[in-house]
Scaffold this motif. Sequence first.
Motif, PDB file in Angstrom:
ATOM      1  N   ARG A 115       9.635  23.592 -54.067  1.00 46.92           N
ATOM      2  CA  ARG A 115      10.714  24.103 -54.929  1.00 46.92           C
ATOM      3  C   ARG A 115      10.189  24.096 -56.364  1.00 46.92           C
ATOM      4  O   ARG A 115      10.317  23.125 -57.092  1.00 46.92           O
ATOM      5  CB  ARG A 115      11.972  23.243 -54.781  1.00 46.92           C
ATOM      6  CG  ARG A 115      13.173  23.758 -55.592  1.00 46.92           C
ATOM      7  CD  ARG A 115      14.417  22.951 -55.290  1.00 46.92           C
ATOM      8  NE  ARG A 115      14.215  21.540 -55.565  1.00 46.92           N
ATOM      9  CZ  ARG A 115      14.305  20.982 -56.775  1.00 46.92           C
ATOM     10  NH1 ARG A 115      14.563  21.735 -57.838  1.00 46.92           N
ATOM     11  NH2 ARG A 115      14.119  19.677 -56.924  1.00 46.92           N
ATOM     12  N   LEU A 116       9.595  25.212 -56.767  1.00 49.51           N
ATOM     13  CA  LEU A 116       8.915  25.331 -58.052  1.00 49.51           C
ATOM     14  C   LEU A 116       9.106  26.725 -58.624  1.00 49.51           C
ATOM     15  O   LEU A 116       9.481  27.663 -57.905  1.00 49.51           O
ATOM     16  CB  LEU A 116       7.409  25.083 -57.878  1.00 49.51           C
ATOM     17  CG  LEU A 116       6.950  23.743 -57.328  1.00 49.51           C
ATOM     18  CD1 LEU A 116       5.492  23.833 -56.882  1.00 49.51           C
ATOM     19  CD2 LEU A 116       7.132  22.647 -58.367  1.00 49.51           C
ATOM     20  N   THR A 117       8.819  26.861 -59.912  1.00 48.42           N
ATOM     21  CA  THR A 117       8.622  28.165 -60.533  1.00 48.42           C
ATOM     22  C   THR A 117       7.130  28.303 -60.793  1.00 48.42           C
ATOM     23  O   THR A 117       6.535  27.439 -61.442  1.00 48.42           O
ATOM     24  CB  THR A 117       9.388  28.279 -61.859  1.00 48.42           C
ATOM     25  OG1 THR A 117      10.796  28.168 -61.591  1.00 48.42           O
ATOM     26  CG2 THR A 117       9.107  29.607 -62.537  1.00 48.42           C
ATOM     27  N   ALA A 128      -0.626  34.991 -51.745  1.00 46.06           N
ATOM     28  CA  ALA A 128      -0.407  33.759 -50.989  1.00 46.06           C
ATOM     29  C   ALA A 128       0.994  33.204 -51.205  1.00 46.06           C
ATOM     30  O   ALA A 128       1.574  32.580 -50.299  1.00 46.06           O
ATOM     31  CB  ALA A 128      -1.453  32.714 -51.395  1.00 46.06           C
ATOM     32  N   LEU A 129       1.562  33.423 -52.387  1.00 48.48           N
ATOM     33  CA  LEU A 129       2.862  32.848 -52.732  1.00 48.48           C
ATOM     34  C   LEU A 129       4.040  33.761 -52.411  1.00 48.48           C
ATOM     35  O   LEU A 129       5.185  33.317 -52.427  1.00 48.48           O
ATOM     36  CB  LEU A 129       2.885  32.506 -54.229  1.00 48.48           C
ATOM     37  CG  LEU A 129       1.955  31.364 -54.659  1.00 48.48           C
ATOM     38  CD1 LEU A 129       1.762  31.369 -56.168  1.00 48.48           C
ATOM     39  CD2 LEU A 129       2.494  30.027 -54.195  1.00 48.48           C
ATOM     40  N   THR A 130       3.784  35.030 -52.138  1.00 45.27           N
ATOM     41  CA  THR A 130       4.856  35.981 -51.865  1.00 45.27           C
ATOM     42  C   THR A 130       5.634  35.561 -50.617  1.00 45.27           C
ATOM     43  O   THR A 130       5.055  35.259 -49.580  1.00 45.27           O
ATOM     44  CB  THR A 130       4.285  37.393 -51.673  1.00 45.27           C
ATOM     45  OG1 THR A 130       3.637  37.802 -52.877  1.00 45.27           O
ATOM     46  CG2 THR A 130       5.380  38.396 -51.330  1.00 45.27           C
ATOM     47  N   GLN A 134      11.484  28.662 -51.145  1.00 46.40           N
ATOM     48  CA  GLN A 134      12.160  27.953 -52.233  1.00 46.40           C
ATOM     49  C   GLN A 134      11.539  28.221 -53.592  1.00 46.40           C
ATOM     50  O   GLN A 134      12.038  27.740 -54.603  1.00 46.40           O
ATOM     51  CB  GLN A 134      12.103  26.439 -51.987  1.00 46.40           C
ATOM     52  CG  GLN A 134      12.742  25.966 -50.707  1.00 46.40           C
ATOM     53  CD  GLN A 134      12.712  24.457 -50.632  1.00 46.40           C
ATOM     54  OE1 GLN A 134      13.578  23.763 -51.172  1.00 46.40           O
ATOM     55  NE2 GLN A 134      11.686  23.934 -49.974  1.00 46.40           N
ATOM     56  N   LEU A 135      10.480  28.971 -53.611  1.00 51.20           N
ATOM     57  CA  LEU A 135       9.680  29.120 -54.817  1.00 51.20           C
ATOM     58  C   LEU A 135      10.108  30.351 -55.615  1.00 51.20           C
ATOM     59  O   LEU A 135      10.308  31.430 -55.058  1.00 51.20           O
ATOM     60  CB  LEU A 135       8.205  29.217 -54.429  1.00 51.20           C
ATOM     61  CG  LEU A 135       7.171  29.249 -55.540  1.00 51.20           C
ATOM     62  CD1 LEU A 135       5.948  28.429 -55.138  1.00 51.20           C
ATOM     63  CD2 LEU A 135       6.748  30.692 -55.828  1.00 51.20           C
TER      64      LEU A 135
END
Length: 251
Positions: A115-117, A128-130, A134-135
């Motif tokens: 759970r981050l920005t 990789a982050l797409t 929760q991000l």
Amino acid sequence: MTISDRHRRILDAVQQAGQLGVPQLAELTGTSEMTVRRDLEQLADQGMLERYRGGARSLTLRGEAPPFAVRSHEGQDAKRRIAAAVADLIADGEAVVVDSGTTCLEVARLLVPRRLTVMPLSMHAANALTGAPQLRLLLPGGEPRRDELALTGPLAEASLAALRFDTAILGCCGLTADGLTAYDLADAAMKRAIIASAHRVIVVADPAKFARTALAFVAPVSAISMVVTTDDVAEDDANALVAAGTIIHRA
């Protein structure tokens, strides 16, 4: 093999690797470790390389980065250990900017369930982050460099200048007590912008980076909050960085 040929082979190998130990050089040249030690002393006396206990490091600047595809397969275990240690240092709720590079990509992959920005500065990390559940994913502007897919240029720098992050995860090409360096001038400018945008700057670096100086100066060691490396880092290298003003965290 003549002495001249042996010296050339040693110099080429040390230049390519950044630093090598006596046992590795003895195997490479097919000679005894005692012979290699004499060779290293002679080469050091000629100013061709730098001796340290158990090996030698290059004194020559490495002006070009190896291709991304090559680096992505090198030292994978060390990169994953470093990435895991970095992920443990980040608390849920933080705003994080992630630099380009193969070790930073490993960090990005471990942030997917968190759970981050996060703002990634390479298209590899953005991919990789797409879709992370929760991000919150922020994408900068910029021009992707071929192969590396790192985002650089005025648009990318403006994206960083408009934001303030809790933590920056910064890659490096070289890191010594004299400071952080990069192969590419545009990459060096991006790294300076990353440092300016973050409250805490964590540099990820395998031990080989500690013996390497690249073309473009980025920042002094005192601008770095912490360096995360592996537990086999040379004590002399680690102590020099601590004395220059940072913290060493071993993974």
